[in-house]
Design a protein around this motif. Sequence first.
Motif, mmCIF file in Angstrom:
data_model
loop_
_atom_site.group_PDB
_atom_site.id
_atom_site.type_symbol
_atom_site.label_atom_id
_atom_site.label_comp_id
_atom_site.label_asym_id
_atom_site.label_seq_id
_atom_site.Cartn_x
_atom_site.Cartn_y
_atom_site.Cartn_z
ATOM 1 N N PHE A 36 0.833 -1.205 0.000
ATOM 2 C CA PHE A 36 0.000 0.000 0.000
ATOM 3 C C PHE A 36 0.867 1.254 0.000
ATOM 4 C CE2 PHE A 36 -2.117 3.312 2.604
ATOM 5 C CZ PHE A 36 -3.223 3.569 1.799
ATOM 6 N N SER A 37 1.886 1.280 0.836
ATOM 7 C CA SER A 37 2.763 2.452 0.913
ATOM 8 C C SER A 37 3.507 2.671 -0.398
ATOM 9 C CB SER A 37 3.778 2.276 2.057
ATOM 10 O OG SER A 37 3.123 2.112 3.294
ATOM 11 N N MET A 38 3.947 1.591 -1.034
ATOM 12 C CA MET A 38 4.677 1.727 -2.296
ATOM 13 C C MET A 38 3.764 2.238 -3.410
ATOM 14 S SD MET A 38 7.322 -1.511 -2.378
ATOM 15 C CE MET A 38 7.932 -0.987 -3.999
ATOM 16 N N TRP A 39 2.535 1.725 -3.507
ATOM 17 C CA TRP A 39 1.642 2.214 -4.556
ATOM 18 C C TRP A 39 1.285 3.678 -4.340
ATOM 19 C CZ3 TRP A 39 1.883 0.004 -8.836
ATOM 20 C CH2 TRP A 39 1.895 -1.380 -8.989
ATOM 21 N N GLU A 40 1.053 4.070 -3.109
ATOM 22 C CA GLU A 40 0.792 5.497 -2.843
ATOM 23 C C GLU A 40 1.986 6.345 -3.271
ATOM 24 O OE1 GLU A 40 -2.508 6.543 0.337
ATOM 25 O OE2 GLU A 40 -0.517 6.273 1.213
ATOM 26 N N HIS A 41 3.189 5.886 -2.956
ATOM 27 C CA HIS A 41 4.425 6.591 -3.301
ATOM 28 C C HIS A 41 4.582 6.693 -4.824
ATOM 29 C CE1 HIS A 41 8.452 8.067 -2.524
ATOM 30 N NE2 HIS A 41 9.013 7.080 -3.223
ATOM 31 N N ILE A 42 4.327 5.598 -5.522
ATOM 32 C CA ILE A 42 4.458 5.568 -6.983
ATOM 33 C C ILE A 42 3.440 6.495 -7.642
ATOM 34 C CG2 ILE A 42 4.095 4.087 -9.007
ATOM 35 C CD1 ILE A 42 5.313 1.786 -7.267
ATOM 36 N N GLU A 80 1.815 9.029 -6.338
ATOM 37 C CA GLU A 80 2.105 10.423 -6.009
ATOM 38 C C GLU A 80 3.246 10.966 -6.873
ATOM 39 O OE1 GLU A 80 3.961 12.887 -2.219
ATOM 40 O OE2 GLU A 80 2.905 11.005 -1.861
ATOM 41 N N ARG A 81 4.223 10.111 -7.171
ATOM 42 C CA ARG A 81 5.415 10.566 -7.898
ATOM 43 C C ARG A 81 5.228 10.528 -9.411
ATOM 44 N NH1 ARG A 81 11.342 8.752 -6.030
ATOM 45 N NH2 ARG A 81 10.679 10.229 -4.421
ATOM 46 N N TRP A 82 4.611 9.452 -9.936
ATOM 47 C CA TRP A 82 4.555 9.274 -11.396
ATOM 48 C C TRP A 82 3.143 9.231 -11.972
ATOM 49 C CZ3 TRP A 82 8.257 5.663 -9.060
ATOM 50 C CH2 TRP A 82 9.583 6.107 -9.191
ATOM 51 N N GLY A 83 2.128 9.138 -11.125
ATOM 52 C CA GLY A 83 0.765 9.139 -11.623
ATOM 53 C C GLY A 83 0.179 7.749 -11.758
ATOM 54 N N ILE A 123 9.908 -4.509 -6.056
ATOM 55 C CA ILE A 123 10.745 -4.121 -4.919
ATOM 56 C C ILE A 123 12.068 -3.523 -5.394
ATOM 57 C CG2 ILE A 123 12.007 -4.984 -2.908
ATOM 58 C CD1 ILE A 123 8.991 -4.803 -2.484
ATOM 59 N N ARG A 124 12.716 -4.160 -6.343
ATOM 60 C CA ARG A 124 14.038 -3.694 -6.776
ATOM 61 C C ARG A 124 13.978 -2.361 -7.497
ATOM 62 N NH1 ARG A 124 15.980 -9.628 -8.731
ATOM 63 N NH2 ARG A 124 16.989 -10.283 -6.792
ATOM 64 N N ASN A 125 12.911 -2.126 -8.229
ATOM 65 C CA ASN A 125 12.844 -0.915 -9.043
ATOM 66 C C ASN A 125 12.141 0.249 -8.365
ATOM 67 O OD1 ASN A 125 14.145 -2.177 -11.224
ATOM 68 N ND2 ASN A 125 12.208 -3.013 -11.982
ATOM 69 N N TYR A 126 11.272 -0.024 -7.393
ATOM 70 C CA TYR A 126 10.417 1.051 -6.880
ATOM 71 C C TYR A 126 10.447 1.229 -5.376
ATOM 72 C CZ TYR A 126 8.901 0.638 -11.657
ATOM 73 O OH TYR A 126 8.904 0.578 -13.031
ATOM 74 N N LEU A 127 11.145 0.370 -4.639
ATOM 75 C CA LEU A 127 11.369 0.634 -3.217
ATOM 76 C C LEU A 127 12.652 1.452 -3.106
ATOM 77 C CD1 LEU A 127 10.724 0.331 -0.235
ATOM 78 C CD2 LEU A 127 11.922 -1.882 -0.260
ATOM 79 N N ASP A 128 12.529 2.755 -2.935
ATOM 80 C CA ASP A 128 13.710 3.624 -2.917
ATOM 81 C C ASP A 128 14.097 3.979 -1.490
ATOM 82 O OD1 ASP A 128 11.901 5.636 -2.112
ATOM 83 O OD2 ASP A 128 11.631 6.347 -4.165
#
Length: 461
Positions: free
Chosen positions: A317-323, A325-328, A345-350
């Motif tokens: 949930f936190s990653m999708w919200e982050h994505i 918010e950042r890229w649409g 995880i490798r590409n989008y958990l920053d």
Amino acid sequence: MNERDRRLADYAARLEALAIELGLDFAPVHFDMVPNNFMLEIAVYGLPVRMRHWSFGVRYIHQLVRQHMGNSRIFEVMFPGDPCRAFMLGHNSLAENTLVTAHVLGHADFARNNVLFKRFIDMAGSHILEQSAGRAHRLEAALAAHGQERVEAVLDAALALEAHVDVDQPLHRPRYPEFLAPPGDAAPDAFHDRYAQLPGEGIPPERDTRQRRAPLPPRPERDLLWFIAHYAPELADWERDIFLAVREEAFYFHPIFACQIMNEGWASYWHARLLREAGFLPHELYLAAVKSHSDVVRPYAGGQQLALALNPYHLGFSMWEHIIERWGLAAAREIMREEDDFGFIRNYLDEELAERLDLFVHETRRDGETRIANRDIYAIREAILAPKYNYGAPSIAVAELAPDGSLELRHDFQNDGRGLDLQQAERVMEYIERVWRRPVSLNTVDFRGVVRTLPARRAGF
């Protein structure tokens, strides 16, 4: 239909319309209310009707104890297909089942559009529940014909190898070619035809056209269930059917396993958004549903405590919200379609999100002390993904089927990065030898890195 069920049906229809308006794309979803004991059985078996085996009873007791201790609560179970089938608890509150409805719509959108889910449905069809019931019926027929002891021994072996499938291969694949192609049997081309017609070339020598048997397997074979089903020298047809049935179910469960963080996070994002934008929901119901949402997506620890176990709902949930918010949302949908948890995880958990979520790698010493070992983002990603490699199982392949029927297995410990529990490995070897009925060996290493060969002890059948 009572008043609560009538209101839930009304909310469900309006949530589906809102989901479509917001861009979700899903097959029709059929919802069923079930009692707690039935929901528990579905969660333990993984399917409403499945081949029965004693191990599911053990899992049932374990899940029941966890539930009574307050450590586990099952809100819903959803099965993708066309239509999708979703089961929710009849004793849940109206607010909880409204949230469950929205959550299931997110799952249905994910299952219809993610490439891993689509690949399985394309291979196996979209009626997994009916297919599972058919497999269970065939098992019952085998039990009646051959007795519980014989059937259970075969199912013991098949379920012990449940994770040892090669999901990169098709679900339905042919046996290996029995013979090698004759030497020089390459397809003709224009250059070689012209070369053969040059003056002075003469008559080429006769080719050796004798057929030579191909080695088995021609390359290391990681799909142990498939290999045993097709090449075990003395298996009866009903025994092969059990191995292929377990293999098909392993293929079905693989996308669920490989996309758990993404899938649960996507469903949680959409249930939160749908509830937020559903202006038709009463205010009190919305607040109660949001409270349930907070319970689902929170870390396991409370207050200032550190959570040593990862909640996939919270992370996804936190990653999708982050994505988003950042890229649409359009970029998020593309990621949802193309990735599994490894790429996600490798590409989008920053580093920014990992720091915000207070993620870390921990280690426990022999004296029981647990401490933070690493906050490096690469170490965090790999620690999250480590249990998912190779379907969570050690990388073991068939290396050789000898002329006398003996079978050699090989553990790829160098690339696997994991050792074997030798005691458990020996037990699984016994299961394999029961159905192979010839000597079986496994090459591996022990915890010191010393090469070991494990023979299975001869087991009665």
